[in-house]
Design a protein around this motif. Structure first.
Motif, PDB file in Angstrom:
ATOM      1  N   UNK A 135      -2.166 -13.275   7.234  1.00 38.69           N
ATOM      2  CA  UNK A 135      -3.516 -12.908   7.410  1.00 38.69           C
ATOM      3  C   UNK A 135      -3.581 -11.193   7.434  1.00 38.69           C
ATOM      4  N   UNK A 136      -2.646 -10.669   8.079  1.00 40.57           N
ATOM      5  CA  UNK A 136      -2.828  -8.935   8.441  1.00 40.57           C
ATOM      6  C   UNK A 136      -2.591  -8.456   7.343  1.00 40.57           C
ATOM      7  N   UNK A 137      -1.405  -8.704   6.466  1.00 40.61           N
ATOM      8  CA  UNK A 137      -0.922  -8.142   5.226  1.00 40.61           C
ATOM      9  C   UNK A 137      -2.279  -8.198   4.294  1.00 40.61           C
ATOM     10  N   UNK A 138      -2.935  -9.357   4.270  1.00 40.16           N
ATOM     11  CA  UNK A 138      -4.138  -9.484   3.306  1.00 40.16           C
ATOM     12  C   UNK A 138      -5.283  -8.868   3.823  1.00 40.16           C
ATOM     13  N   UNK A 139      -5.393  -8.695   4.959  1.00 38.24           N
ATOM     14  CA  UNK A 139      -6.788  -7.995   5.769  1.00 38.24           C
ATOM     15  C   UNK A 139      -6.533  -6.638   5.619  1.00 38.24           C
ATOM     16  N   UNK A 140      -5.445  -6.143   5.693  1.00 42.33           N
ATOM     17  CA  UNK A 140      -5.300  -4.660   5.705  1.00 42.33           C
ATOM     18  C   UNK A 140      -4.494  -3.936   4.319  1.00 42.33           C
ATOM     19  N   UNK A 141      -4.271  -4.975   3.606  1.00 41.48           N
ATOM     20  CA  UNK A 141      -3.615  -4.786   2.081  1.00 41.48           C
ATOM     21  C   UNK A 141      -2.161  -3.840   2.491  1.00 41.48           C
ATOM     22  N   UNK A 142      -1.421  -4.465   3.459  1.00 39.00           N
ATOM     23  CA  UNK A 142      -0.157  -3.452   3.867  1.00 39.00           C
ATOM     24  C   UNK A 142       0.655  -3.275   2.248  1.00 39.00           C
ATOM     25  N   UNK A 143       0.820  -4.407   1.864  1.00 36.35           N
ATOM     26  CA  UNK A 143       1.469  -4.300   0.591  1.00 36.35           C
ATOM     27  C   UNK A 143       1.260  -3.301  -0.464  1.00 36.35           C
ATOM     28  N   UNK A 144      -0.055  -3.552  -0.723  1.00 33.21           N
ATOM     29  CA  UNK A 144      -0.774  -2.716  -1.611  1.00 33.21           C
ATOM     30  C   UNK A 144      -0.585  -1.153  -1.140  1.00 33.21           C
ATOM     31  N   UNK A 145      -0.712  -0.977   0.067  1.00 32.23           N
ATOM     32  CA  UNK A 145      -0.603   0.505   0.504  1.00 32.23           C
ATOM     33  C   UNK A 145       0.703   1.054   0.487  1.00 32.23           C
ATOM     34  N   UNK A 146       1.965   0.165   0.702  1.00 34.00           N
ATOM     35  CA  UNK A 146       3.219   0.547   0.428  1.00 34.00           C
ATOM     36  C   UNK A 146       3.375   0.843  -0.921  1.00 34.00           C
ATOM     37  N   UNK A 147       3.213   0.031  -1.961  1.00 35.48           N
ATOM     38  CA  UNK A 147       3.272   0.248  -3.230  1.00 35.48           C
ATOM     39  C   UNK A 147       2.591   1.678  -3.723  1.00 35.48           C
ATOM     40  N   UNK A 148       1.202   1.782  -3.164  1.00 33.63           N
ATOM     41  CA  UNK A 148       0.551   3.034  -3.332  1.00 33.63           C
ATOM     42  C   UNK A 148       1.166   4.331  -2.820  1.00 33.63           C
ATOM     43  N   UNK A 149       1.841   4.133  -1.838  1.00 33.08           N
ATOM     44  CA  UNK A 149       2.530   5.315  -1.103  1.00 33.08           C
ATOM     45  C   UNK A 149       3.592   5.672  -1.716  1.00 33.08           C
ATOM     46  N   UNK A 150       4.318   4.751  -2.288  1.00 32.51           N
ATOM     47  CA  UNK A 150       5.783   4.785  -2.931  1.00 32.51           C
ATOM     48  C   UNK A 150       5.516   5.236  -4.454  1.00 32.51           C
ATOM     49  N   UNK A 151       4.311   5.113  -4.971  1.00 32.17           N
ATOM     50  CA  UNK A 151       4.265   5.176  -6.356  1.00 32.17           C
ATOM     51  C   UNK A 151       4.642   6.679  -7.002  1.00 32.17           C
ATOM     52  N   UNK A 152       4.764   7.677  -6.289  1.00 33.86           N
ATOM     53  CA  UNK A 152       5.104   8.929  -6.734  1.00 33.86           C
ATOM     54  C   UNK A 152       4.002   9.642  -7.030  1.00 33.86           C
ATOM     55  N   UNK A 153       2.730   9.066  -6.991  1.00 30.22           N
ATOM     56  CA  UNK A 153       1.655   9.895  -7.540  1.00 30.22           C
ATOM     57  C   UNK A 153       0.944  10.646  -6.285  1.00 30.22           C
ATOM     58  N   UNK A 154       0.209  11.405  -6.459  1.00 27.27           N
ATOM     59  CA  UNK A 154      -0.562  12.184  -5.632  1.00 27.27           C
ATOM     60  C   UNK A 154      -1.311  11.227  -4.748  1.00 27.27           C
ATOM     61  N   UNK A 155      -1.737  11.431  -3.360  1.00 31.00           N
ATOM     62  CA  UNK A 155      -2.150  10.384  -2.322  1.00 31.00           C
ATOM     63  C   UNK A 155      -3.369  11.092  -1.722  1.00 31.00           C
ATOM     64  N   UNK A 156      -4.379  10.271  -1.782  1.00 30.88           N
ATOM     65  CA  UNK A 156      -5.669  10.530  -1.193  1.00 30.88           C
ATOM     66  C   UNK A 156      -5.823   9.995   0.169  1.00 30.88           C
ATOM     67  N   UNK A 157      -6.010  10.771   1.316  1.00 30.13           N
ATOM     68  CA  UNK A 157      -6.353  10.058   2.682  1.00 30.13           C
ATOM     69  C   UNK A 157      -7.731   9.393   2.749  1.00 30.13           C
ATOM     70  N   UNK A 158      -7.749   8.603   3.435  1.00 31.98           N
ATOM     71  CA  UNK A 158      -9.059   7.712   3.273  1.00 31.98           C
ATOM     72  C   UNK A 158      -9.722   7.090   1.987  1.00 31.98           C
ATOM     73  N   UNK A 159      -8.557   6.883   1.042  1.00 30.32           N
ATOM     74  CA  UNK A 159      -8.801   6.399  -0.341  1.00 30.32           C
ATOM     75  C   UNK A 159      -9.573   5.085  -0.142  1.00 30.32           C
ATOM     76  N   UNK A 160     -10.488   4.852  -1.119  1.00 24.62           N
ATOM     77  CA  UNK A 160     -11.358   3.389  -1.472  1.00 24.62           C
ATOM     78  C   UNK A 160     -10.351   2.729  -2.177  1.00 24.62           C
ATOM     79  N   UNK A 161      -9.324   3.094  -2.815  1.00 23.16           N
ATOM     80  CA  UNK A 161      -8.456   2.299  -3.302  1.00 23.16           C
ATOM     81  C   UNK A 161      -7.639   1.099  -2.342  1.00 23.16           C
TER      82      UNK A 161
END
Length: 336
Positions: A122-148
């Motif tokens: 429930x918490x993972x889905x509610x706060x998109x933790x797995x998506x956030x992990x993938x986003x942070x590991x992607x090697x792309x530039x990161x945006x704080x407070x991203x709407x993604x």
């Protein structure tokens, strides 16, 4: 000469230590799959006792592979229909079979862990933790407070419990601590005083599906609940709602769930169980469509995967084998 015990997969060391005190112990080393029938036949030919973890199937051919087999210990409880072992063949050949007994003390620990896994989903889905992990590991530039990575959160949301057995009951205080409202349904409604004490509201299944932000499937699996959740039920859910199943895969029409996720009829899902898994199927095989979805969290029926729960489970089974080796009669011995 010390008896030989074969264990179907790696298990916590305390249980292995108990077995090693009275026997030579061999462990199937793989962590990524269950054993095939051919592997079980070879193992049975070289062992006196078989220690069988969940998901493995002991067929007629396995039992017949060793005329001198002295016992088979299953880590789970005995169910009215057990497709995980051919009891008739074992009985005919005089091979003792033991199941987990007493089950309740061990299951309470498993239920605690399964409850926490469900809350984690429930918490993972509610706060998109797995998506956030993938986003942070992607090697792309990161945006704080991203709407993604926006998610619904849990505060003020409604959790709907389909079933109120041991796992679901343990979930209630955790959900309340997260400041969620809790709806429930079960065959027999609780007394009003119990509902007030727990802080839950009764509703029928359709109402729960319509109102809940997180629908948690916790029914027992039996003929009356087979494919109980299907296309009609998913259509009742809000398009922003999530479906979590840590009960049994065959309560759900899996193709209907796949369509509901693909079509965004529902927002996402957390799944620990699947249609294709033992003993109903030879091996665990989630629908490949799930692998293509970024709105699904998957786990391999691993609700009891804490050191505490798994250690107690396997120690209880090890005690049964130790009793057999010592010439005693284990509490879980099948007598009929």
């Amino acid at each position: 000469m010390r008896p030989k015990v074969f264990v179907s997969q790696p298990i916590p060391e305390p249980a292995l230590d108990m077995l090693r005190e009275v026997a030579e112990v061999t462990v199937f080393p793989r962590l990524d799959r269950n054993m095939s029938e051919d592997e079980w036949i070879m193992a049975a030919q070289r062992a006196d006792y078989l220690f069988v973890m969940g998901g493995n199937i002991i067929t007629t051919n396995v039992i017949k592979a060793n005329p001198k087999l002295k016992g088979i210990a299953m880590v789970h409880r005995r169910l009215p229909v057990n497709n995980s072992i051919d009891l008739d063949t074992a009985k005919a050949l005089g091979v003792p079979v033991v199941f987990q007994y007493p089950w309740e003390p061990v299951y309470d620990r498993i239920a605690e862990a399964t409850c926490d896994l469900t809350i984690a989903m429930i918490l993972d889905l509610a706060y998109r933790l797995i998506d956030a992990d993938r986003y942070t590991r992607s090697g792309r530039t990161l945006q704080e407070h991203t709407m993604a990575l926006m998610g619904p959160g849990v505060t003020g949301k409604i959790a709907g419990l389909l079933g109120l057995g041991k796992v679901a009951l343990k979930m209630v205080p955790r959900l309340r601590a997260l400041r969620m409202s809790v709806l429930y349904t079960k065959r027999t409604r609780l007394a009003p005083a119990q509902e007030r004490e727990l802080g839950v509201e009764w509703a029928d299944q359709s109402d729960i599906l319509r109102r809940s932000d997180f629908v948690c499937l916790e029914y027992d699996y039996n003929p009356s609940t087979h494919k109980m959740i299907g296309e009609r039920e998913f259509a009742l859910m809000k398009p922003t709602a999530y479906f979590i199943n840590t009960a049994r895969g065959r309560i759900v029409d899996e193709p209907a769930l796949v369509r509901a996720l693909q079509n965004r009829t529902i927002a996402g899902a957390g799944l620990d169980v699947f249609w294709h898994e033992p003993p109903g199927s030879p091996e665990m095989a989630p629908s490949e469509e799930f692998f293509k979805m970024d709105n699904v969290i998957l786990a391999p029926h691993n609700g009891g995967a804490t050191w505490d729960a798994r250690t107690e489970l396997t120690k209880a089974t090890a005690r049964q084998i130790v009793t057999l080796i010592g010439g005693g009669r284990p509490e879980g011995l099948v007598l009929d």
